[in-house]
Design a protein around this motif. Structure first.
Motif, PDB file in Angstrom:
ATOM      1  N   PRO A 100       0.837  -1.213   0.000  1.00  0.00           N
ATOM      2  CA  PRO A 100       0.000   0.000   0.000  1.00  0.00           C
ATOM      3  C   PRO A 100       0.865   1.253   0.000  1.00  0.00           C
ATOM      4  O   PRO A 100       2.011   1.233   0.441  1.00  0.00           O
ATOM      5  N   LYS A 101       0.307   2.336  -0.507  1.00  0.00           N
ATOM      6  CA  LYS A 101       1.067   3.568  -0.574  1.00  0.00           C
ATOM      7  C   LYS A 101       1.414   4.075   0.830  1.00  0.00           C
ATOM      8  O   LYS A 101       0.638   3.931   1.767  1.00  0.00           O
ATOM      9  N   VAL A 102       2.601   4.653   0.915  1.00  0.00           N
ATOM     10  CA  VAL A 102       3.062   5.215   2.177  1.00  0.00           C
ATOM     11  C   VAL A 102       2.634   6.677   2.225  1.00  0.00           C
ATOM     12  O   VAL A 102       3.060   7.488   1.396  1.00  0.00           O
ATOM     13  N   ARG A 103       1.766   7.016   3.172  1.00  0.00           N
ATOM     14  CA  ARG A 103       1.327   8.392   3.316  1.00  0.00           C
ATOM     15  C   ARG A 103       1.968   8.991   4.557  1.00  0.00           C
ATOM     16  O   ARG A 103       1.742   8.519   5.665  1.00  0.00           O
ATOM     17  N   GLN A 104       2.772  10.019   4.368  1.00  0.00           N
ATOM     18  CA  GLN A 104       3.539  10.594   5.461  1.00  0.00           C
ATOM     19  C   GLN A 104       3.093  12.017   5.778  1.00  0.00           C
ATOM     20  O   GLN A 104       2.649  12.759   4.889  1.00  0.00           O
ATOM     21  N   HIS A 105       3.235  12.370   7.044  1.00  0.00           N
ATOM     22  CA  HIS A 105       2.983  13.743   7.480  1.00  0.00           C
ATOM     23  C   HIS A 105       4.327  14.453   7.610  1.00  0.00           C
ATOM     24  O   HIS A 105       5.246  13.942   8.264  1.00  0.00           O
ATOM     25  N   PHE A 106       4.441  15.600   6.985  1.00  0.00           N
ATOM     26  CA  PHE A 106       5.688  16.355   7.008  1.00  0.00           C
ATOM     27  C   PHE A 106       5.520  17.650   7.791  1.00  0.00           C
ATOM     28  O   PHE A 106       4.463  18.284   7.762  1.00  0.00           O
ATOM     29  N   THR A 107       6.590  18.035   8.479  1.00  0.00           N
ATOM     30  CA  THR A 107       6.629  19.313   9.183  1.00  0.00           C
ATOM     31  C   THR A 107       7.869  20.075   8.727  1.00  0.00           C
ATOM     32  O   THR A 107       8.786  19.510   8.123  1.00  0.00           O
ATOM     33  N   ASN A 108       7.902  21.358   9.024  1.00  0.00           N
ATOM     34  CA  ASN A 108       9.054  22.166   8.657  1.00  0.00           C
ATOM     35  C   ASN A 108      10.246  21.804   9.534  1.00  0.00           C
ATOM     36  O   ASN A 108      10.133  21.758  10.764  1.00  0.00           O
ATOM     37  N   ALA A 109      11.373  21.550   8.907  1.00  0.00           N
ATOM     38  CA  ALA A 109      12.590  21.224   9.651  1.00  0.00           C
ATOM     39  C   ALA A 109      13.206  22.500  10.218  1.00  0.00           C
ATOM     40  O   ALA A 109      13.010  23.592   9.681  1.00  0.00           O
ATOM     41  N   SER A 110      13.947  22.351  11.295  1.00  0.00           N
ATOM     42  CA  SER A 110      14.583  23.504  11.937  1.00  0.00           C
ATOM     43  C   SER A 110      16.093  23.356  11.895  1.00  0.00           C
ATOM     44  O   SER A 110      16.628  22.257  11.766  1.00  0.00           O
ATOM     45  N   GLY A 111      16.776  24.481  11.997  1.00  0.00           N
ATOM     46  CA  GLY A 111      18.236  24.465  12.031  1.00  0.00           C
ATOM     47  C   GLY A 111      18.828  25.279  10.900  1.00  0.00           C
ATOM     48  O   GLY A 111      18.131  25.676   9.956  1.00  0.00           O
ATOM     49  N   PRO A 112      20.127  25.553  10.955  1.00  0.00           N
ATOM     50  CA  PRO A 112      20.800  26.327   9.910  1.00  0.00           C
ATOM     51  C   PRO A 112      20.662  25.665   8.541  1.00  0.00           C
ATOM     52  O   PRO A 112      20.867  24.457   8.409  1.00  0.00           O
ATOM     53  N   GLY A 113      20.322  26.461   7.537  1.00  0.00           N
ATOM     54  CA  GLY A 113      20.220  25.955   6.175  1.00  0.00           C
ATOM     55  C   GLY A 113      18.982  25.131   5.892  1.00  0.00           C
ATOM     56  O   GLY A 113      18.849  24.588   4.794  1.00  0.00           O
ATOM     57  N   MET A 114      18.065  25.031   6.847  1.00  0.00           N
ATOM     58  CA  MET A 114      16.915  24.143   6.690  1.00  0.00           C
ATOM     59  C   MET A 114      15.649  24.854   6.203  1.00  0.00           C
ATOM     60  O   MET A 114      14.577  24.260   6.198  1.00  0.00           O
ATOM     61  N   ARG A 125       8.687  -0.220   6.048  1.00  0.00           N
ATOM     62  CA  ARG A 125       7.904  -1.456   6.106  1.00  0.00           C
ATOM     63  C   ARG A 125       8.737  -2.683   5.745  1.00  0.00           C
ATOM     64  O   ARG A 125       8.446  -3.786   6.193  1.00  0.00           O
ATOM     65  N   VAL A 126       9.740  -2.489   4.924  1.00  0.00           N
ATOM     66  CA  VAL A 126      10.559  -3.621   4.504  1.00  0.00           C
ATOM     67  C   VAL A 126      11.809  -3.746   5.360  1.00  0.00           C
ATOM     68  O   VAL A 126      12.164  -4.830   5.813  1.00  0.00           O
ATOM     69  N   SER A 127      12.485  -2.636   5.633  1.00  0.00           N
ATOM     70  CA  SER A 127      13.757  -2.666   6.358  1.00  0.00           C
ATOM     71  C   SER A 127      13.596  -2.779   7.868  1.00  0.00           C
ATOM     72  O   SER A 127      14.504  -3.256   8.555  1.00  0.00           O
ATOM     73  N   GLY A 128      12.467  -2.336   8.403  1.00  0.00           N
ATOM     74  CA  GLY A 128      12.310  -2.319   9.850  1.00  0.00           C
ATOM     75  C   GLY A 128      13.026  -1.165  10.516  1.00  0.00           C
ATOM     76  O   GLY A 128      13.194  -1.155  11.738  1.00  0.00           O
ATOM     77  N   VAL A 129      13.438  -0.172   9.749  1.00  0.00           N
ATOM     78  CA  VAL A 129      14.090   1.021  10.289  1.00  0.00           C
ATOM     79  C   VAL A 129      13.042   2.093  10.549  1.00  0.00           C
ATOM     80  O   VAL A 129      12.121   2.289   9.750  1.00  0.00           O
ATOM     81  N   ASN A 130      13.187   2.797  11.652  1.00  0.00           N
ATOM     82  CA  ASN A 130      12.291   3.891  12.010  1.00  0.00           C
ATOM     83  C   ASN A 130      13.149   5.129  12.241  1.00  0.00           C
ATOM     84  O   ASN A 130      13.820   5.251  13.259  1.00  0.00           O
ATOM     85  N   ALA A 131      13.155   6.049  11.277  1.00  0.00           N
ATOM     86  CA  ALA A 131      14.048   7.198  11.379  1.00  0.00           C
ATOM     87  C   ALA A 131      13.525   8.361  10.555  1.00  0.00           C
ATOM     88  O   ALA A 131      12.591   8.216   9.756  1.00  0.00           O
ATOM     89  N   GLU A 132      14.142   9.513  10.724  1.00  0.00           N
ATOM     90  CA  GLU A 132      13.696  10.712  10.030  1.00  0.00           C
ATOM     91  C   GLU A 132      14.261  10.798   8.610  1.00  0.00           C
ATOM     92  O   GLU A 132      15.331  10.272   8.318  1.00  0.00           O
ATOM     93  N   VAL A 133      13.495  11.452   7.759  1.00  0.00           N
ATOM     94  CA  VAL A 133      13.898  11.709   6.375  1.00  0.00           C
ATOM     95  C   VAL A 133      13.577  13.166   6.061  1.00  0.00           C
ATOM     96  O   VAL A 133      12.456  13.625   6.319  1.00  0.00           O
TER      97      VAL A 133
END
Length: 406
Positions: A100-114, A125-133
């Motif tokens: 199924p399609k991955v539907r993500q919620h995005f927020t504004n990133a903070s920090g220099p250059g962001m 869903r496949v790798s089992g990794v939970n992290a930021e993108v």
């Protein structure tokens, strides 16, 4: 309080000033027993030294984007939920088109250059990794004339240790590329920066290691699927490339060589081939892992040379020899573009890699067939393999380097 936040930096600056003023104001005014006065003075000295060391560390960390948060610094972060045996192709036999399609919620990133960068927490869903993108969209993305166009993507990979924000902050990728994209001198790429440091105290080497981490699948399967499901992004391999510096450069090259069905090109700045180039790499723990994650060996032993293009820059003793090795074993349709950076350009740091961002993206624009006839046009043609690399942009790291192409 964020480790890389402006508030933390300003707090340390204030404390450092206080640490200097305090002993000047109170040193001779202390009252009480001699031992109490001595203890107070020792504490003031330690406070001054501690704040000075902390301030220098934060300045260096912000400049080089080494540690993104306290968990990274303290070695307590773990972003791996599971690491199944996913087989040679890293999918575990799963039909990705049926997921199924991955539907993500995005927020504004903070920090220099962001500025303009969005962030989401992705559960692979496949790798089992939970992290930021982190995702940045080119200027043309929101224009009405481009509402039906899909855009090429470059996956930005940091070194080890390193923050996913490094390309936006320390390397100023957006500030450098945005005006060139507007003027049609660089293709309007979507920039995607996933977390690379997934386990505490070790570099994953972008490898799939059953029971430990499936970093390759995280980068080459889960992240691309999320991007194409949420944005008007081209699918791989024609519309995808990877770019990295140091350990991230090794990873970018390895991903392209290992998965020509997912990536068309890769950029490596001061990278290496043998995973042992990073002493904390999990991919260097056994001979089998080293062989399986060495792009030089993968390219040399490939039965069918992959249809990919590699941009490899490095200094003698720091990436150049690895680049030349790839050039020597590459066979058509594989192409390798080598840039030798002189020692005078600096060492293994952000100051060396920052001037290489524009030349690398100019090369990607031409090598991936993203040529255009008018400023800001969305490209359509695919590289024929006969196109020549873009001329290197002006700057120490580009003009001084000898260029070879195979």
């Amino acid at each position: 309080m964020s480790l890389t936040g402006t508030t933390f930096l300003y707090t340390l600056i204030v404390l450092s000033v206080v640490a200097v003023v305090l002993p000047l104001a109170l040193w001779s005014r202390l009252r009480g027993p001699r031992i109490a006065r001595a203890a107070a003075r020792v504490l003031m000295v330690l406070f001054a030294q501690g704040t000075a060391v902390a301030l220098v560390f934060v300045l260096v960390n912000n400049q080089n984007s080494l540690y993104d948060n306290w968990a990274d610094l303290l070695g307590t972060g773990n972003h791996v939920q599971q690491a199944a045996n996913l087989g040679a192709d890293g999918t575990g036999g799963i039909s990705l088109k049926r997921l199924p399609k991955v539907r993500q919620h995005f927020t504004n990133a903070s920090g220099p250059g962001m500025k303009g960068v969005r962030v989401t927490q992705l559960k692979g869903r496949v790798s089992g990794v939970n992290a930021e993108v982190y995702v940045w969209l080119p200027p043309q993305y929101g224009e009405p004339a481009y509402r039906h166009h899909t855009f090429p993507v470059v996956e930005l990979l940091s070194g080890y240790p390193g923050s996913a924000k490094a390309w936006f902050g320390s390397l100023h990728a957006v500030n450098q590329l945005r005006p060139l994209m507007r003027d049609g001198k660089v293709a309007p790429f979507i920039l995607v920066a996933p977390r690379m440091n997934l386990l505490a105290g070790v570099d994953t080497g972008c490898a799939n290691i059953t029971g430990t981490v499936d970093a390759d699948t995280w980068l080459s399967v889960d992240v691309p699927k999320m991007v194409t499901d949420n944005f008007r992004a081209q699918s791989g391999p024609a519309g995808w490339a990877a770019a990295g510096y140091s350990a991230g450069g090794h990873c970018a090259t390895k991903l392209a060589v290992a998965h020509p069905d997912r990536y068309r090109a890769a950029v490596s700045m001061s990278g290496y081939n043998d995973p042992i180039g990073e002493r904390n790499s999990l991919a260097a723990e056994t001979p089998a892992l080293r062989r399986a994650n060495n792009p030089y060996l993968l390219l040399r032993e490939a039965r069918t040379p992959p249809a990919i293009a590699l941009y490899q820059s490095g200094q003698p003793g720091d990436g150049y020899e690895a680049a030349m090795g790839l050039e020597q074993v590459a066979k058509a349709p594989t192409t390798v573009h080598v840039v030798c950076i002189p020692k005078s350009a600096g060492g293994h740091n952000m100051a060396l890699w920052k001037p290489q961002v524009v030349p690398a993206f100019r090369w990607l624009t031409e090598e991936m067939g993203l040529l255009h006839g008018r400023a800001g046009a969305t490209p359509h043609a695919r590289s024929t393999g006969g196109s020549r690399p873009a001329e290197l942009a002006s700057g120490t790291a580009s003009r001084a380097g000898a260029v070879r192409r195979r």
